[in-house]
Scaffold this active site. Structure first.
Site, PDB file in Angstrom:
ATOM      1  N   GLY A  29      17.733  26.098  -4.738  1.00  0.00           N
ATOM      2  CA  GLY A  29      18.130  25.643  -3.308  1.00  0.00           C
ATOM      3  C   GLY A  29      17.976  25.670  -1.834  1.00  0.00           C
ATOM      4  CG  ASN A  30      17.751  24.189   0.999  1.00  0.00           C
ATOM      5  OD1 ASN A  30      18.747  23.801   2.061  1.00  0.00           O
ATOM      6  ND2 ASN A  30      17.527  22.916   0.579  1.00  0.00           N
ATOM      7  NE  ARG A  31      17.778  32.236   3.086  1.00  0.00           N
ATOM      8  CZ  ARG A  31      19.111  33.434   2.714  1.00  0.00           C
ATOM      9  NH1 ARG A  31      20.146  33.158   2.697  1.00  0.00           N
ATOM     10  NH2 ARG A  31      17.999  34.049   1.782  1.00  0.00           N
ATOM     11  CB  SER A  32      20.344  23.273   4.613  1.00  0.00           C
ATOM     12  OG  SER A  32      20.946  22.090   5.837  1.00  0.00           O
TER      13      SER A  32
END
Ligand code: C5P
Length: 229
Positions: A29-32
């Protein structure tokens, strides 16, 4: 009071970050957080637009009032939802952080730690949804992209942004300065809004609603003469 300059405009906004599954319980995933995309949807609806929010993993956030939500998890689901909604839209805003790569395969059951050495994860490329949307855009449809740039001094974010705007063929590119307490996991954002006509607006550090308002000001102006509904 907010201007009602988006009445009759059908808007699709993507928000959040995609999650690419490794197995039934794990993902890349990512930090958005989705806060910027939710703010864009909220402000557009307040200014009179008919808004669809394609929300990737933003279940922690309230749904802005009057906004239709399509929930997605992976890049593949987000892509399908965007292509489904885009033909009816006047304005597309790709604010979601879409994974560039996904695991080549998803294990059918939880990957075990016992017994064997860890396997390397093989990644394959995801399609660039924004580029596809631009290729399939209908006449008069306006497309906005986002570009996260780390303001780390290694090169000029505006120079990169200009090149990306041209490469992607979008009408506007919101160049987001990320890192250093900015953009991800915080309520503030900043950057530049670059227009395909060569325009350039600096957006100072401020709330995500402020950035949303600046973007909609520019989009409302760019579409002012066009037919509504
Ligand atoms: O090329 P880059 O990933 O920096 O471009 C960012 C823009 O492209 C964002 O608007 C993002 O939503 C979009 N994007 C996409 N599909 C991908 C990767 C990024 O639509 N696979």
């Amino acid at each position: 009071a907010l201007p009602r300059d988006l009445v009759g405009r059908r808007v699709v906004v993507s928000a959040g970050g995609t999650r690419e599954p490794l197995d039934p319980v794990r993902f890349l995933g990512n930090r958005s957080s989705g806060r910027q995309g939710h703010a864009l949807a909220r402000v557009a609806a307040q200014r009179g637009a008919d808004v669809t929010l394609v929300a990737a993993n933003t279940t922690d956030l309230p749904v802005p009032s009057g906004v239709r939500v399509v929930r997605v998890r992976t890049a593949a689901e987000l892509r399908e939802a965007m292509h489904e909604a885009a033909p009816e839209a006047d304005i597309l805003v790709m604010a979601a952080a879409v994974a560039d790569f996904r695991p080549e395969s998803t294990a059918p059951s939880k990957i075990k730690k016992a017994g064997s050495d860890p396997e390397p994860v093989r990644l394959v490329r995801n399609p660039d949804i924004l580029t596809e949307l631009v290729e399939r855009r209908r006449p008069g449809q306006l497309v906005v992209g986002f570009a996260a740039e780390t303001g780390d001094g290694t090169g000029d974010p505006l120079h990169h942004g200009r090149a990306k705007l041209a490469r992607k063929g979008v009408d506007f590119l919101l160049v987001n300065v990320v890192g250093d307490g900015l953009a991800f996991e915080v309520p503030v954002n900043s950057g530049w809004l670059l227009g395909g006509d060569g325009s350039e607006r600096r957006i100072p550090v401020g709330s995500k609603n402020l950035l949303a308002s600046t973007l909609w000001d520019a989009v409302a102006r760019a579409t002012a003469g066009r037919d509504r509904g």
